[in-house]
Design an enzyme around this catalytic site. Structure first.
Site, short mmCIF file in Angstrom:
data_model
loop_
_atom_site.label_atom_id
_atom_site.label_comp_id
_atom_site.label_asym_id
_atom_site.label_seq_id
_atom_site.Cartn_x
_atom_site.Cartn_y
_atom_site.Cartn_z
N SER A 31 0.63 -1.32 0.34
CA SER A 31 -0.11 -0.19 -0.28
C SER A 31 1.00 1.17 0.06
CB SER A 31 -0.90 0.45 1.61
OG SER A 31 -1.91 -1.00 1.08
N HIS A 62 -8.95 -2.86 -9.87
CA HIS A 62 -7.81 -4.15 -9.51
C HIS A 62 -7.17 -3.80 -10.57
CE1 HIS A 62 -6.88 -5.20 -5.49
NE2 HIS A 62 -7.65 -4.58 -4.81
N HIS A 84 -4.10 -11.16 -2.81
CA HIS A 84 -4.03 -11.16 -1.51
C HIS A 84 -5.47 -12.92 -1.41
CE1 HIS A 84 -3.03 -7.06 -1.18
NE2 HIS A 84 -2.69 -7.42 -0.17
N TYR A 86 -6.93 -13.79 1.12
CA TYR A 86 -8.38 -12.72 1.58
C TYR A 86 -9.69 -12.86 -0.11
CZ TYR A 86 -7.38 -7.52 1.19
OH TYR A 86 -6.54 -7.08 0.91
N GLU A 87 -8.63 -12.67 -1.09
CA GLU A 87 -9.83 -12.80 -2.23
C GLU A 87 -10.18 -13.89 -2.41
OE1 GLU A 87 -7.39 -9.75 -5.54
OE2 GLU A 87 -6.33 -9.74 -3.91
N ALA A 114 1.82 -2.64 3.82
CA ALA A 114 1.16 -2.14 5.09
C ALA A 114 1.25 -2.64 6.68
CB ALA A 114 0.27 -0.89 4.62
N MET A 212 -1.43 -8.90 6.40
CA MET A 212 -2.80 -9.88 5.22
C MET A 212 -1.58 -10.47 4.41
SD MET A 212 -5.92 -7.61 5.64
CE MET A 212 -6.74 -7.35 6.95
N SER A 213 -0.56 -10.40 4.16
CA SER A 213 0.02 -10.62 3.30
C SER A 213 1.16 -11.63 3.60
CB SER A 213 0.06 -9.55 1.90
OG SER A 213 1.08 -8.16 2.70
N ASN A 236 -0.64 2.08 10.98
CA ASN A 236 -1.59 2.54 12.33
C ASN A 236 -1.23 1.29 13.87
OD1 ASN A 236 -3.10 -0.07 10.40
ND2 ASN A 236 -3.86 -0.53 12.30
N HIS A 248 -9.57 1.63 6.22
CA HIS A 248 -8.82 1.16 5.15
C HIS A 248 -8.06 2.36 5.05
CE1 HIS A 248 -7.15 -0.37 1.75
NE2 HIS A 248 -7.27 0.14 1.18
N1 HPA Z 1 -3.90 -5.29 10.64
C1 HPA Z 1 -3.94 -6.39 9.25
N2 HPA Z 1 -3.41 -6.23 8.27
C2 HPA Z 1 -2.50 -4.23 8.61
C3 HPA Z 1 -3.42 -3.38 9.00
C4 HPA Z 1 -3.66 -3.92 10.75
O1 HPA Z 1 -3.90 -3.73 11.73
N3 HPA Z 1 -2.76 -2.48 8.47
C5 HPA Z 1 -2.41 -2.36 7.91
N4 HPA Z 1 -2.80 -3.39 7.42
#
Ligand code: HPA
Length: 273
Positions: A31, A62, A84, A86-87, A114, A212-213, A236, A248
């Protein structure tokens, strides 16, 4: 022959009808970094949709492509847009692009993402060099018949993130005046952000960041003997660590805010790798 390997060979053949570019370094952009590929000396691009058998996202808008070119003198292949878990793809498809870049000739892989900060010392906007990972919460991309052409049935994972490259990253970050955290990345499936209890679990497991990756890609790359490194942008604080709800938009805003620094670091790493 192994079905997954057959598919990989089909994809490689498809790429080779478009370019015979030989990358040395592969990059996967997370990201905020998507446009890094637009800034390199581009020789050729190949859209994922042009590659027969490639897992292409059905989500509208996408886009994704391989960008072939040079960072300084170094021939690179850049994944602009990753796949990903989750896709909804099987793990073997999630890591297919990583393996494909290895089969194109890339010996080194730079992973970026990210991530949420799990370590209480971290703050949004920090960079964390990945020293190790935890993939226990996602299926292994190596499950199923082993692809003997790529690597061993029971590959060693005691140094997934190359000590050699880690030293280079440390030095280059220092030269650029970028303060760098070092920690463990835990991959969970998403797409929901974690619960506070899951984040406490990650912390007790020894994780410093969550996402998530990445870890599955690192594992597939190590299986086939690529030298791997990874950097997370902490976008975050993870769930339950602040009074804020996760969204997001915040992740993207933080990633965008520090993208220029991240890109400078990437260029320095590729040039010295
Ligand atoms: N959790 C999972 N994936 C993420 C997060 C998070 O807090 N921030 C950015 N990608």
């Amino acid at each position: 022959m192994n079905d997954i390997y057959k598919k990989l060979e089909m994809c490689l053949k498809s790429v080779r009808t478009k370019t015979d570019f030989q990358p040395e370094v592969a990059l996967i952009l997370g990201s905020g970094l998507g446009d890094y590929a637009d800034g390199i000396q581009i020789e050729q691009t190949v859209d994922y949709t042009e590659i027969e058998g490639f897992p292409v996202s059905t989500v509208a808008g996408h886009k994704g492509r391989f960008v072939f070119g040079y960072v300084g003198e170094v021939p690179v292949v850049v994944m602009q847009g990753r796949v990903h878990y989750y896709e909804g793809y099987p793990m073997s498809d999630v890591v297919l692009p990583t393996r494909l870049m290895g089969m194109m000739g890339a010996k080194k892989l730079i992973l970026t993402n990210a991530a949420g900060g799990v370590n209480f010392d971290y703050k949004p906007g920090d960079f964390m060099m990945i020293t190790d990972h935890i993939t226990t919460a996602v299926p292994s991309p190596l499950i199923g018949p082993n692809i003997d052409e790529l690597g061993a049935r029971f590959p060693d994972m005691s140094e997934v993130y190359s000590l050699r490259i880690r030293e280079i990253i440390r030095e280059e970050a220092k030269k650029l005046g970028i303060s760098l955290r070092e920690g463990v990345y835990a991959q969970l499936t998403g797409p929901a952000y974690e619960t506070p209890a899951e984040i406490r679990m990650c912390r007790s497991w020894g994780a410093d960041a969550v996402g998530m990756s990445t870890a599955c890609e690192a594992m597939a790359a190590r299986h086939m003997g690529m030298e791997v490194c990874g950097i997370s942008c902490i976008t975050n604080l993870a769930a339950g660590m602040s009074t804020k709800q996760l969204d997001h938009k915040e992740v993207q805003e933080t990633a965008d805010r520090v993208a220029a620094q991240f890109k400078a670091l990437l260029t320095a790493i590729v040039s010295n790798i």
